[in-house]
Design a protein around this motif. Structure first.
Motif, PDB file in Angstrom:
ATOM      1  N   SER A  21      32.863  81.904  64.604  1.00  0.00           N
ATOM      2  CA  SER A  21      32.189  82.492  63.440  1.00  0.00           C
ATOM      3  C   SER A  21      30.688  82.230  63.491  1.00  0.00           C
ATOM      4  CB  SER A  21      32.764  81.922  62.139  1.00  0.00           C
ATOM      5  OG  SER A  21      34.104  82.298  61.983  1.00  0.00           O
ATOM      6  N   LEU A  22      30.323  81.037  63.887  1.00  0.00           N
ATOM      7  CA  LEU A  22      28.907  80.701  64.026  1.00  0.00           C
ATOM      8  C   LEU A  22      28.258  81.571  65.105  1.00  0.00           C
ATOM      9  CD1 LEU A  22      26.524  78.882  63.272  1.00  0.00           C
ATOM     10  CD2 LEU A  22      27.355  77.255  64.960  1.00  0.00           C
ATOM     11  N   CYS A  23      28.926  81.730  66.228  1.00  0.00           N
ATOM     12  CA  CYS A  23      28.403  82.581  67.299  1.00  0.00           C
ATOM     13  C   CYS A  23      28.271  84.029  66.833  1.00  0.00           C
ATOM     14  CB  CYS A  23      29.308  82.519  68.524  1.00  0.00           C
ATOM     15  SG  CYS A  23      29.257  80.936  69.370  1.00  0.00           S
ATOM     16  N   LEU A  24      29.228  84.502  66.076  1.00  0.00           N
ATOM     17  CA  LEU A  24      29.196  85.869  65.571  1.00  0.00           C
ATOM     18  C   LEU A  24      28.000  86.070  64.643  1.00  0.00           C
ATOM     19  CD1 LEU A  24      30.731  88.545  65.545  1.00  0.00           C
ATOM     20  CD2 LEU A  24      32.077  87.666  63.647  1.00  0.00           C
ATOM     21  N   THR A  25      27.722  85.086  63.802  1.00  0.00           N
ATOM     22  CA  THR A  25      26.570  85.161  62.903  1.00  0.00           C
ATOM     23  C   THR A  25      25.274  85.222  63.706  1.00  0.00           C
ATOM     24  OG1 THR A  25      27.756  83.932  61.207  1.00  0.00           O
ATOM     25  CG2 THR A  25      25.370  83.985  61.024  1.00  0.00           C
ATOM     26  N   LYS A  26      25.180  84.388  64.730  1.00  0.00           N
ATOM     27  CA  LYS A  26      23.974  84.374  65.560  1.00  0.00           C
ATOM     28  C   LYS A  26      23.809  85.698  66.308  1.00  0.00           C
ATOM     29  CE  LYS A  26      21.376  81.668  68.866  1.00  0.00           C
ATOM     30  NZ  LYS A  26      21.285  80.437  69.614  1.00  0.00           N
ATOM     31  N   LEU A  27      24.898  86.247  66.837  1.00  0.00           N
ATOM     32  CA  LEU A  27      24.823  87.528  67.532  1.00  0.00           C
ATOM     33  C   LEU A  27      24.334  88.640  66.609  1.00  0.00           C
ATOM     34  CD1 LEU A  27      28.118  87.429  69.613  1.00  0.00           C
ATOM     35  CD2 LEU A  27      25.798  87.589  70.529  1.00  0.00           C
ATOM     36  N   ALA A  28      24.855  88.660  65.399  1.00  0.00           N
ATOM     37  CA  ALA A  28      24.449  89.696  64.445  1.00  0.00           C
ATOM     38  C   ALA A  28      22.968  89.559  64.105  1.00  0.00           C
ATOM     39  CB  ALA A  28      25.303  89.605  63.182  1.00  0.00           C
ATOM     40  N   THR A  29      22.518  88.340  63.902  1.00  0.00           N
ATOM     41  CA  THR A  29      21.109  88.100  63.583  1.00  0.00           C
ATOM     42  C   THR A  29      20.211  88.486  64.756  1.00  0.00           C
ATOM     43  OG1 THR A  29      21.728  86.291  62.123  1.00  0.00           O
ATOM     44  CG2 THR A  29      19.443  86.362  62.842  1.00  0.00           C
ATOM     45  N   MET A  30      20.587  88.059  65.948  1.00  0.00           N
ATOM     46  CA  MET A  30      19.767  88.346  67.124  1.00  0.00           C
ATOM     47  C   MET A  30      19.729  89.839  67.435  1.00  0.00           C
ATOM     48  SD  MET A  30      18.483  85.506  67.879  1.00  0.00           S
ATOM     49  CE  MET A  30      17.730  85.811  69.454  1.00  0.00           C
TER      50      MET A  30
END
Length: 70
Positions: A21-30
């Motif tokens: 979930s943390l990785c998914l949030t970072k991917l969306a932001t990036m």
């Protein structure tokens, strides 16, 4: 036969869900701030697969949880 998980296995599944979930949030932001279109595409594709992976982990966790209640 019911399927159950050990406590450590249950915790590992929850940890995997949290990390993904943390990785998914970072991917969306990036992907929003990336200027290169190819990079945006890669990030969005990875986010899509990451979301699917999280859903599969949650399904597995709920499937196992239902077996414990029987």
């Amino acid at each position: 036969m019911k399927r159950t998980l050990g406590l450590h296995e249950n915790l590992e599944l929850h940890e995997l869900i949290n990390v993904n979930s943390l990785c998914l949030t970072k991917l969306a932001t990036m992907s929003e701030i990336a200027q290169d279109l190819d990079l945006q595409t890669i990030l969005l594709d990875d986010a899509k697969y990451g979301h699917e992976h999280i859903q599969r982990l949650k399904e597995f966790l709920s499937y196992i949880g239902e077996g414990e209640q029987s």
